[in-house]
Design an enzyme around this catalytic site. Structure first.
Site, PDB file in Angstrom:
ATOM      1  N   HIS A 105      36.667   7.879  42.263  1.00  0.00           N
ATOM      2  CA  HIS A 105      35.790   8.598  43.193  1.00  0.00           C
ATOM      3  C   HIS A 105      35.973  10.114  43.104  1.00  0.00           C
ATOM      4  CE1 HIS A 105      35.286   4.601  45.414  1.00  0.00           C
ATOM      5  NE2 HIS A 105      34.177   4.890  44.783  1.00  0.00           N
ATOM      6  N   ASP A 138      15.981   0.564  46.364  1.00  0.00           N
ATOM      7  CA  ASP A 138      16.195   0.635  44.920  1.00  0.00           C
ATOM      8  C   ASP A 138      16.239   2.106  44.458  1.00  0.00           C
ATOM      9  OD1 ASP A 138      16.183   0.359  42.208  1.00  0.00           O
ATOM     10  OD2 ASP A 138      14.230  -0.638  42.085  1.00  0.00           O
ATOM     11  N   ASP A 178      26.650   5.999  40.551  1.00  0.00           N
ATOM     12  CA  ASP A 178      27.911   5.279  40.776  1.00  0.00           C
ATOM     13  C   ASP A 178      27.562   3.792  40.845  1.00  0.00           C
ATOM     14  OD1 ASP A 178      30.274   4.200  41.656  1.00  0.00           O
ATOM     15  OD2 ASP A 178      30.306   5.261  43.574  1.00  0.00           O
ATOM     16  N   SER A 179      27.417   3.194  39.673  1.00  0.00           N
ATOM     17  CA  SER A 179      26.872   1.832  39.622  1.00  0.00           C
ATOM     18  C   SER A 179      27.886   0.835  39.083  1.00  0.00           C
ATOM     19  CB  SER A 179      25.645   1.817  38.703  1.00  0.00           C
ATOM     20  OG  SER A 179      26.056   1.898  37.353  1.00  0.00           O
ATOM     21  N   ASP A 203      28.516  -2.275  36.090  1.00  0.00           N
ATOM     22  CA  ASP A 203      28.310  -2.259  34.637  1.00  0.00           C
ATOM     23  C   ASP A 203      26.804  -2.333  34.323  1.00  0.00           C
ATOM     24  OD1 ASP A 203      31.080  -2.350  34.370  1.00  0.00           O
ATOM     25  OD2 ASP A 203      31.146  -4.515  34.073  1.00  0.00           O
ATOM     26  N   PRO A 238      21.696  -5.736  38.363  1.00  0.00           N
ATOM     27  CA  PRO A 238      20.934  -4.739  39.116  1.00  0.00           C
ATOM     28  C   PRO A 238      21.044  -3.312  38.549  1.00  0.00           C
ATOM     29  CG  PRO A 238      22.360  -6.016  40.598  1.00  0.00           C
ATOM     30  CD  PRO A 238      22.664  -6.458  39.204  1.00  0.00           C
TER      31      PRO A 238
HETATM   32  N1  AG3 Z   1      31.621   1.327  39.673  1.00  0.00           N
HETATM   33  C1  AG3 Z   1      32.038   1.019  38.328  1.00  0.00           C
HETATM   34  C2  AG3 Z   1      32.518  -0.387  38.230  1.00  0.00           C
HETATM   35  C3  AG3 Z   1      32.633  -0.904  36.849  1.00  0.00           C
HETATM   36  C4  AG3 Z   1      33.699  -1.929  36.796  1.00  0.00           C
HETATM   37  N2  AG3 Z   1      33.538  -2.831  35.725  1.00  0.00           N
HETATM   38  C5  AG3 Z   1      34.266  -3.959  35.601  1.00  0.00           C
HETATM   39  N3  AG3 Z   1      35.251  -4.232  36.418  1.00  0.00           N
HETATM   40  N4  AG3 Z   1      33.989  -4.766  34.622  1.00  0.00           N
HETATM   41  C6  AG3 Z   1      32.549   1.188  40.712  1.00  0.00           C
HETATM   42  C7  AG3 Z   1      32.004   1.476  42.043  1.00  0.00           C
HETATM   43  C8  AG3 Z   1      32.943   2.307  42.833  1.00  0.00           C
HETATM   44  N5  AG3 Z   1      32.249   3.062  43.813  1.00  0.00           N
END
Ligand code: AG3
Length: 282
Positions: free
Chosen positions: A66, A141, A160-161, A163, A167
């Protein structure tokens, strides 16, 4: 998956490896309209959120991700007043963004309200700035949001998504980047979580190319450790129209808030690319 001996394991079948975390108890499981969300209490990492079998956040190590998805981009922009966070439903990025006094408005656009409701319940610390008057939480969305938004209406977009499957898939293509570029003001910067430099170099390369073909003139990747994600090494990729190599170093040095990973030296160091990366993306 939860093994019989109380270890949560995320397997990376394409990379012949896995990560396990010792669990005290499973606290919650829910299938939302978009994905399956699980919450665990762990022996050593505090609470853990898992989405569709993939680790998302733990109390212990989320500060790395973060802080690095927010402070570098905010100190690279000359004067960030408005920020959109696409995804980010656990509110950890929002909390870091709001530490910057110059930010006047931060809008979090998360498709799945379930993520935020569970974060409020199980990760109250991440949600501690949700009532800041500058914050706005929308559950729609993000792709549609940028399509509908006015030209030149935002300074920073943070993606901040999860993989790039399910979605989040539509957040990694040219059409989305073109819309982001249209919405950004002249000094505007997009930053997107870009997976592991060790496991997903093909994705990172294609992100740089796709951002460029969408019209961004500069792109730069920053690196940071993230124990619970595949390979333990993660990245974010910035795209802008101007120079991304300089940042407000004085301001970063005198930042008016506490952090646990980010500082001005880390900022500089995070952009130093390993040799294999330089060769792939000269
Ligand atoms: N966003 C990235 C998560 C990717 C994790 N991938 C996995 N574990 N295969 C995280 C959201 C945090 N706000």
């Amino acid at each position: 998956m939860l093994n019989d001996d109380n270890w949560f394991t995320e397997v990376y079948p394409k990379h012949g490896s896995a990560l396990s975390i010792e669990i005290k108890a499973k606290l919650h499981e829910e299938q939302t309209a978009f994905q399956k969300i699980e919450i665990y209490d762990t022996e050593w990492f505090g609470k853990l959120m898992v989405i569709d079998g993939c680790t998302m956040v733990t109390d212990r190590d989320n500060f790395l991700y973060h802080e690095m998805m927010t402070h570098p981009v905010l100190y690279t922009h000359p004067n960030p007043k408005t920020v959109w966070i696409i995804g980010g439903g656990d509110c950890g990025s929002l909390k870091e963004v709001l530490k910057h006094p110059e930010v006047e408005s931060a809008v979090q656009i998360e498709i799945d309200e379930g993520v935020t409701r569970l974060a409020e319940q199980y990760f109250p610390e991440l949600c501690s700035s949700n009532r800041d008057p500058r914050a706005q939480l929308l559950f729609i969305d993000g792709i549609q949001w940028v399509k509908d938004a006015a030209d030149a209406s935002v300074d920073i977009i943070i993606v901040d998504s999860t993989d790039p499957v399910g979605p989040a898939e539509g957040l990694f293509n040219q059409a989305f980047y073109q819309q982001c570029l249209r919405c950004l003001r002249p000094d505007g910067i997009l930053v997107q979580q870009s997976e592991s430099p060790l496991f997903h170099m093909d994705l990172i390369e294609s992100m740089h190319q796709t951002m460029k073909s969408a019209g961004f003139t500069s792109t730069r990747t920053l690196f940071f450790p993230q124990f619970i994600y595949p390979s333990g090494w993660w990245s974010g990729t910035m795209a802008g129209k101007g120079d991304l190599t300089h940042f407000r170093e004085q301001a970063a040095q005198n930042k008016p808030f506490a952090s646990r990973y980010y500082n001005a030296e880390i900022h500089r160091a995070a952009f130093v690319a390993p040799q294999f990366f330089r060769e792939a993306l000269p």
